[in-house]
Motif scaffolding. Structure first.
Motif, mmCIF file in Angstrom:
data_model
loop_
_atom_site.group_PDB
_atom_site.id
_atom_site.type_symbol
_atom_site.label_atom_id
_atom_site.label_comp_id
_atom_site.label_asym_id
_atom_site.label_seq_id
_atom_site.Cartn_x
_atom_site.Cartn_y
_atom_site.Cartn_z
ATOM 1 N N LEU A 25 0.821 -1.207 0.000
ATOM 2 C CA LEU A 25 0.000 0.000 0.000
ATOM 3 C C LEU A 25 0.859 1.263 0.000
ATOM 4 N N ILE A 26 1.918 1.262 0.805
ATOM 5 C CA ILE A 26 2.813 2.420 0.873
ATOM 6 C C ILE A 26 3.505 2.636 -0.472
ATOM 7 N N LEU A 27 4.034 1.569 -1.055
ATOM 8 C CA LEU A 27 4.731 1.697 -2.336
ATOM 9 C C LEU A 27 3.776 2.091 -3.463
ATOM 10 N N ALA A 28 2.559 1.555 -3.438
ATOM 11 C CA ALA A 28 1.559 1.939 -4.442
ATOM 12 C C ALA A 28 1.231 3.425 -4.323
ATOM 13 N N PHE A 29 1.147 3.902 -3.090
ATOM 14 C CA PHE A 29 0.898 5.324 -2.848
ATOM 15 C C PHE A 29 2.040 6.174 -3.405
ATOM 16 N N LEU A 30 3.277 5.771 -3.117
ATOM 17 C CA LEU A 30 4.430 6.518 -3.626
ATOM 18 C C LEU A 30 4.468 6.515 -5.146
ATOM 19 N N GLN A 31 4.123 5.380 -5.733
ATOM 20 C CA GLN A 31 4.097 5.258 -7.190
ATOM 21 C C GLN A 31 3.050 6.205 -7.793
ATOM 22 N N ALA A 38 10.096 8.317 -8.004
ATOM 23 C CA ALA A 38 9.496 7.235 -7.220
ATOM 24 C C ALA A 38 9.750 5.890 -7.884
ATOM 25 N N THR A 39 9.850 5.888 -9.200
ATOM 26 C CA THR A 39 10.151 4.648 -9.928
ATOM 27 C C THR A 39 11.504 4.100 -9.511
ATOM 28 N N ASP A 40 12.498 4.985 -9.324
ATOM 29 C CA ASP A 40 13.829 4.553 -8.876
ATOM 30 C C ASP A 40 13.754 3.948 -7.479
ATOM 31 N N LEU A 41 12.998 4.586 -6.613
ATOM 32 C CA LEU A 41 12.846 4.096 -5.247
ATOM 33 C C LEU A 41 12.201 2.713 -5.257
ATOM 34 N N ILE A 42 11.116 2.585 -5.989
ATOM 35 C CA ILE A 42 10.377 1.322 -6.030
ATOM 36 C C ILE A 42 11.198 0.211 -6.660
ATOM 37 N N VAL A 109 11.437 12.058 -3.255
ATOM 38 C CA VAL A 109 10.096 11.482 -3.315
ATOM 39 C C VAL A 109 9.276 11.923 -2.102
ATOM 40 N N VAL A 110 9.826 11.776 -0.909
ATOM 41 C CA VAL A 110 9.103 12.120 0.317
ATOM 42 C C VAL A 110 8.746 13.605 0.344
ATOM 43 N N ASN A 111 9.695 14.449 -0.017
ATOM 44 C CA ASN A 111 9.465 15.888 0.039
ATOM 45 C C ASN A 111 8.492 16.386 -1.027
ATOM 46 N N SER A 112 8.255 15.591 -2.052
ATOM 47 C CA SER A 112 7.343 16.012 -3.113
ATOM 48 C C SER A 112 5.871 15.741 -2.784
ATOM 49 N N ILE A 113 5.626 14.971 -1.729
ATOM 50 C CA ILE A 113 4.255 14.595 -1.370
ATOM 51 C C ILE A 113 3.862 15.358 -0.101
ATOM 52 N N PRO A 114 2.914 16.277 -0.215
ATOM 53 C CA PRO A 114 2.525 17.096 0.933
ATOM 54 C C PRO A 114 2.109 16.255 2.141
#
Length: 120
Positions: A25-31, A38-42, A109-114
């Motif tokens: 669920l967390i990775l789907a959210f980041l994607q 986020a693709t690099d992270l995943i 990735v983290v900083n781009s998501i409010p």
């Protein structure tokens, strides 16, 4: 994925199946919500695509109505997790991603998501 799930079960105390669902669920959210990085992270997390596919196969009628971090929290609570477990799993997942993808990628990735940085 097995390494991450083992860390979560040892450090957070959730069972492996719930941990895998939560990570998916967390990775789907980041994607969905994150930038292109986020693709690099995943892709740095072995088994991430399968966990995302499993997470996306569930969900009820109302599962997609609440956007953003609050929507993710709602989905995680719907998986039977409490706030301390959600926090622990989120922190373990992001720490693991930092080890695999590097801090620069994860921070972008983290900083781009409010609102996400307050949970990880």
């Amino acid at each position: 994925m097995d390494e991450l799930i083992a860390r979560i079960t040892a450090n957070v105390g959730t069972d492996p199946e719930t941990a895998k669902k939560a990570v998916g669920l967390i990775l789907a959210f980041l994607q969905k919500e994150g930038p292109a990085k986020a693709t690099d992270l995943i892709s740095s997390i072995p088994g991430a695509d399968a966990a995302i596919a499993d997470a996306n196969s569930g969900g009820g009628f109302l599962s997609g109505l609440m956007p953003g971090v609050m929507g993710l929290g709602s989905k995680l609570m719907g998986a039977g997790l409490g706030m301390s477990e959600i926090s622990g799993i989120s922190k373990e997942t992001i720490a693991f991603a930092r080890e695999k993808a590097g801090s620069d990628v994860v921070d972008e990735v983290v900083n781009s998501i409010p609102g996400l940085s307050q949970f990880v």
